[in-house]
Enzyme design. Structure first.
Site, PDB file in Angstrom:
ATOM      1  CE  LYS A  66      40.888  44.801  37.654  1.00 10.74           C
ATOM      2  NZ  LYS A  66      41.854  44.356  38.937  1.00 10.74           N
TER       3      LYS A  66
ATOM      4  CD  GLN B  81      37.105  38.164  38.341  1.00  7.85           C
ATOM      5  OE1 GLN B  81      37.435  37.461  39.186  1.00  7.85           O
ATOM      6  NE2 GLN B  81      36.665  39.409  38.300  1.00  7.85           N
TER       7      GLN B  81
ATOM      8  CE  LYS C 178      32.799  37.663  39.365  1.00 11.89           C
ATOM      9  NZ  LYS C 178      33.564  37.660  40.565  1.00 11.89           N
TER      10      LYS C 178
ATOM     11  CE  LYS D  84      39.938  35.472  42.021  1.00 12.42           C
ATOM     12  NZ  LYS D  84      38.819  36.377  42.202  1.00 12.42           N
TER      13      LYS D  84
ATOM     14  N   GLY E 203      42.443  42.128  45.009  1.00 16.56           N
ATOM     15  CA  GLY E 203      42.245  41.435  46.111  1.00 16.56           C
ATOM     16  C   GLY E 203      41.236  40.376  45.887  1.00 16.56           C
ATOM     17  CG  ASP E 204      39.038  36.217  45.797  1.00 16.60           C
ATOM     18  OD1 ASP E 204      38.081  36.683  45.013  1.00 16.60           O
ATOM     19  OD2 ASP E 204      38.983  35.154  46.411  1.00 16.60           O
TER      20      ASP E 204
ATOM     21  CB  THR F 271      32.450  43.113  46.318  1.00 16.02           C
ATOM     22  OG1 THR F 271      33.646  43.425  45.643  1.00 16.02           O
ATOM     23  CG2 THR F 271      31.676  41.954  45.912  1.00 16.02           C
TER      24      THR F 271
ATOM     25  CG  ASN G 236      36.267  43.635  50.962  1.00 16.21           C
ATOM     26  OD1 ASN G 236      35.568  43.917  50.052  1.00 16.21           O
ATOM     27  ND2 ASN G 236      36.450  44.975  51.446  1.00 16.21           N
TER      28      ASN G 236
ATOM     29  CB  SER H 125      38.739  46.536  39.856  1.00 16.62           C
ATOM     30  OG  SER H 125      38.966  46.139  41.095  1.00 16.62           O
TER      31      SER H 125
HETATM   32  P1  NDP Z   1      38.057  38.062  53.119  1.00 17.57           P
HETATM   33  O1  NDP Z   1      39.380  37.175  53.273  1.00 17.57           O
HETATM   34  O2  NDP Z   1      37.808  39.609  53.429  1.00 17.57           O
HETATM   35  O3  NDP Z   1      36.890  37.089  54.001  1.00 17.57           O
HETATM   36  C1  NDP Z   1      36.635  36.035  53.684  1.00 17.57           C
HETATM   37  C2  NDP Z   1      35.481  35.600  54.453  1.00 17.57           C
HETATM   38  O4  NDP Z   1      34.991  34.392  54.153  1.00 17.57           O
HETATM   39  C3  NDP Z   1      36.062  35.450  55.909  1.00 17.57           C
HETATM   40  O5  NDP Z   1      34.941  35.688  56.963  1.00 17.57           O
HETATM   41  C4  NDP Z   1      36.660  33.946  56.000  1.00 17.57           C
HETATM   42  O6  NDP Z   1      36.532  33.277  57.127  1.00 17.57           O
HETATM   43  C5  NDP Z   1      35.250  33.422  55.283  1.00 17.57           C
HETATM   44  N1  NDP Z   1      35.852  32.043  54.609  1.00 17.57           N
HETATM   45  C6  NDP Z   1      37.118  32.016  53.685  1.00 17.57           C
HETATM   46  N2  NDP Z   1      37.370  30.725  53.348  1.00 17.57           N
HETATM   47  C7  NDP Z   1      36.486  29.827  54.047  1.00 17.57           C
HETATM   48  C8  NDP Z   1      36.139  28.721  54.112  1.00 17.57           C
HETATM   49  N3  NDP Z   1      36.872  27.918  53.399  1.00 17.57           N
HETATM   50  N4  NDP Z   1      35.077  28.073  54.817  1.00 17.57           N
HETATM   51  C9  NDP Z   1      34.428  29.033  55.507  1.00 17.57           C
HETATM   52  N5  NDP Z   1      34.711  30.665  55.668  1.00 17.57           N
HETATM   53  C10 NDP Z   1      35.561  30.718  54.635  1.00 17.57           C
HETATM   54  O7  NDP Z   1      37.404  37.976  51.421  1.00 17.57           O
HETATM   55  P2  NDP Z   1      36.398  38.588  50.726  1.00 17.57           P
HETATM   56  O8  NDP Z   1      35.301  38.986  51.748  1.00 17.57           O
HETATM   57  O9  NDP Z   1      37.080  39.540  49.668  1.00 17.57           O
HETATM   58  O10 NDP Z   1      35.848  37.326  49.742  1.00 17.57           O
HETATM   59  C11 NDP Z   1      34.549  36.639  50.126  1.00 17.57           C
HETATM   60  C12 NDP Z   1      33.999  35.870  48.773  1.00 17.57           C
HETATM   61  O11 NDP Z   1      33.835  37.024  47.997  1.00 17.57           O
HETATM   62  C13 NDP Z   1      35.104  34.985  47.931  1.00 17.57           C
HETATM   63  O12 NDP Z   1      34.262  34.075  47.602  1.00 17.57           O
HETATM   64  C14 NDP Z   1      35.498  36.086  47.094  1.00 17.57           C
HETATM   65  O13 NDP Z   1      35.874  35.231  45.848  1.00 17.57           O
HETATM   66  C15 NDP Z   1      34.458  36.957  46.642  1.00 17.57           C
HETATM   67  N6  NDP Z   1      34.305  38.278  46.103  1.00 17.57           N
HETATM   68  C16 NDP Z   1      35.276  38.971  46.558  1.00 17.57           C
HETATM   69  C17 NDP Z   1      35.536  40.228  45.848  1.00 17.57           C
HETATM   70  C18 NDP Z   1      36.209  41.152  46.442  1.00 17.57           C
HETATM   71  O14 NDP Z   1      36.402  42.295  45.771  1.00 17.57           O
HETATM   72  N7  NDP Z   1      36.712  41.266  47.395  1.00 17.57           N
HETATM   73  C19 NDP Z   1      34.651  40.385  44.589  1.00 17.57           C
HETATM   74  C20 NDP Z   1      33.853  39.444  44.282  1.00 17.57           C
HETATM   75  C21 NDP Z   1      33.612  38.315  44.876  1.00 17.57           C
HETATM   76  P3  NDP Z   1      38.116  33.064  58.036  1.00 17.57           P
HETATM   77  O15 NDP Z   1      38.552  34.333  58.389  1.00 17.57           O
HETATM   78  O16 NDP Z   1      37.446  32.006  59.007  1.00 17.57           O
HETATM   79  O17 NDP Z   1      38.758  32.462  56.929  1.00 17.57           O
HETATM   80  O1  2IT Z   2      36.036  37.902  42.306  1.00 16.17           O
HETATM   81  C1  2IT Z   2      36.186  39.042  41.950  1.00 16.17           C
HETATM   82  O2  2IT Z   2      35.529  39.549  40.997  1.00 16.17           O
HETATM   83  C2  2IT Z   2      37.393  39.886  42.684  1.00 16.17           C
HETATM   84  N1  2IT Z   2      37.849  39.081  43.429  1.00 16.17           N
HETATM   85  C3  2IT Z   2      37.739  41.333  42.529  1.00 16.17           C
HETATM   86  C4  2IT Z   2      38.471  41.309  41.333  1.00 16.17           C
HETATM   87  C5  2IT Z   2      39.165  42.705  40.792  1.00 16.17           C
HETATM   88  O3  2IT Z   2      39.866  42.693  40.001  1.00 16.17           O
HETATM   89  O4  2IT Z   2      38.728  43.712  41.460  1.00 16.17           O
END
Ligand code: NDP
Ligand code: 2IT
Length: 449
Positions: free
Chosen positions: A89, A110, A113, A125, A164-165, A209, A240, A381
């Site tokens: 997952k 992951q 976690k 992943k 998603g991520d 998250t 997100n 999830s």
């Molecule tokens: P999104 O794609 O929704 O948003 C990503 C954000 O981070 C954007 O503002 C983006 O800016 C910025 N960003 C991405 N890459 C870079 C970079 N190289 N340098 C600077 N800024 C950057 O992703 P999420 O919000 O889903 O994910 C954000 C973080 O949270 C990630 O590390 C992800 O692995 C982690 N995460 C996500 C989960 C989820 O459920 N979605 C769960 C647990 C962890 P820009 O638009 O300019 O790229």
């Molecule tokens: O980093 C993470 O935990 C995620 N992007 C969410 C993974 C999931 O299966 O919901």
């Protein structure tokens, strides 16, 4: 350091020229010494050698046609890291920086976690070096369909369940699910999570998250006689995780004054207008700079390559890195401490370098570690998978309450483990030890496989 750990760390580094992966492995292995010392059978069973080696890595070609009729080719990945606790997952990341090192670090994180959530999910992943920025909706759809043409062979609701991520949200999950359903000719709702509410998604998954991060933060502050009321918060990212972290922080009485994207940050001393950020990011897919169009009194600070990201130059008591890995290095950590930070909440995966983590802990800054603090997304999830299996859906309040309970429990585990091993406020080690104990016992119970 323990001999066995040292040997495995060295060998892993030698075998894998993968900096992010080696960093994630080092962070975990260096903190689990007391458990490894107490269990000599780990070495006989090559437990550490096995835990750092993915069960399977799939990498594949993703060809697609852009709007000009030109054929583009990207790399696709799925790392099925460890299935001891349940089906693999973990999310899918679409970002030009994606490579095997990044996929493996995320898969490795992951595994631990997911163990902390207490739910039956293994770790995996995937993703692609595809860059969604500036692509049309049709291009996104064609890419997702081509990606799924191959991925469908390797996933299933009892096998591997992506979500998603970075770069993969509701729109992409929709296209991926549609293509999976067409190929399989079956309605297998539990094969992906983060789905739309009309076709098997869970209420509160979108928020999970960010909300979960704040539930963890609330508990961590409470255990240290602090709270969020009146605190100034800055957030790296505006995707997100960042958006819903900001929403819950405000609900808890804090003031969010800065958010960012990869180009720079907005600083609004009045407090960020979150509805507008949602419109910019979730609907218009615009840059954060455009915040100024409605709020001309706010400031926009552009990032300068090689320097501290602008968002971390703004004073705050609570700092929430919710963008990407290695966002905070030692220099940035020093600046944050100098500017009065009391707590860091890792919404992103591995946003803080090992040196920066150690600096925070030495300086008594509370650090909510990613594996534990951002587990609310994957936990919800897993709740989505439960609802799909039962062919039922819970209300927003029901899911949110379960999420709060899970995050509160994860904090308790980190806190109690840190206490048991005399680690003080080192919740990083607390989380790693608690998770490692669970994954290692499941692996030992299942024999040498
Ligand atoms: P999104 O794609 O929704 O948003 C990503 C954000 O981070 C954007 O503002 C983006 O800016 C910025 N960003 C991405 N890459 C870079 C970079 N190289 N340098 C600077 N800024 C950057 O992703 P999420 O919000 O889903 O994910 C954000 C973080 O949270 C990630 O590390 C992800 O692995 C982690 N995460 C996500 C989960 C989820 O459920 N979605 C769960 C647990 C962890 P820009 O638009 O300019 O790229
Ligand atoms: O980093 C993470 O935990 C995620 N992007 C969410 C993974 C999931 O299966 O919901």
């Amino acid at each position: 350091m323990n001999n066995y750990i040292e040997r495995v760390l060295e060998a892993t580094k030698e075998k894998n020229n993968e900096p992010e992966f080696n960093q994630a492995v080092a962070e975990v292995l260096k903190t689990i010494e007391p458990v490894v010392e107490k269990n000599p059978e780990f070495e006989k069973q090559a437990l550490l050698e096995r835990i750092v080696e993915p069960e399977r890595i799939i990498s594949f070609r993703v060809p697609w046609m852009d709007d000009n009729g030109k054929v583009q080719v990207n790399k696709g990945f799925r790392v099925q890291f460890n299935g001891a606790i349940g089906p693999y997952k973990g999310g899918l990341r679409f970002h030009p920086s994606v490579n095997q090192s990044i996929m493996k670090f995320l898969g490795f994180e992951q595994v631990f976690k997911n163990a902390l959530t207490g739910l039956p999910i293994g770790g995996g992943k995937g993703g692609s070096d595809f860059d969604p920025k500036g692509k049309s909706d049709n291009e996104i759809m064609r890419f997702c369909q081509s990606f799924m043409n191959e991925l469908q062979r390797h996933i299933g609701h009892n096998l591997d369940v992506p979500a998603g991520d970075i770069g993969v949200g509701g729109r992409e999950i929709g296209y991926l699910f549609g293509q999976y359903r067409k190929i399989k000719n079956q309605y297998e709702a539990g094969v992906l999570t983060g789905k739309g509410l009309e076709y098997g998604g869970s209420l509160a998954r979108k928020e999970a998250t960010g909300f979960g991060l704040l539930y963890f933060m609330r508990e961590m502050l409470k255990a240290n006689n602090l709270d969020l009321k009146g605190k100034t918060v800055t957030i790296s990212g505006s995707g997100n995780v960042a958006i819903y972290a900001a929403q819950k922080a405000v609900e808890f009485g804090a003031k969010v004054v800065a958010m960012s994207d990869s180009n720079g940050c907005i600083h609004d001393e009045q407090g960020i207008d979150l509805d507008y950020v949602k419109e910019l990011k979730e609907v218009k897919r615009a840059r954060i700079k455009e915040y100024l169009a409605k709020h001309p009194n706010a400031k926009y600070i552009e990032n300068v390559k090689g320097q501290t990201p602008a968002v971390y130059t703004i004073k705050a008591e609570v700092v929430l890195p919710c963008a990407t890995q290695n966002d905070i290095n030692l220099e940035t950590a020093k600046l944050l401490v100098k500017n009065g930070a009391i707590a860091i909440g890792e919404g992103a995966n591995m946003p803080t370098s090992i040196e920066a983590i150690n600096y925070f802990i030495e300086n008594k800054v509370l650090l909510a570690p990613a594996k534990a603090a951002n587990a609310g997304g994957v936990a919800t999830s897993a709740l989505e998978m439960s609802q799909n299996s039962m062919r039922l859906s819970w209300t927003f309040e029901e899911v949110d309450k379960k999420l709060d309970g899970i995050m509160t429990n994860i904090f308790k585990m980190c806190h109690e483990t840190a206490k048991e091993y005399n680690l003080g406020i080192n919740y990083v080690a607390g989380a790693n030890i608690a998770a490692f104990k669970k994954v290692s016992s499941a692996m030992i119970a299942q024999g040498i496989i």
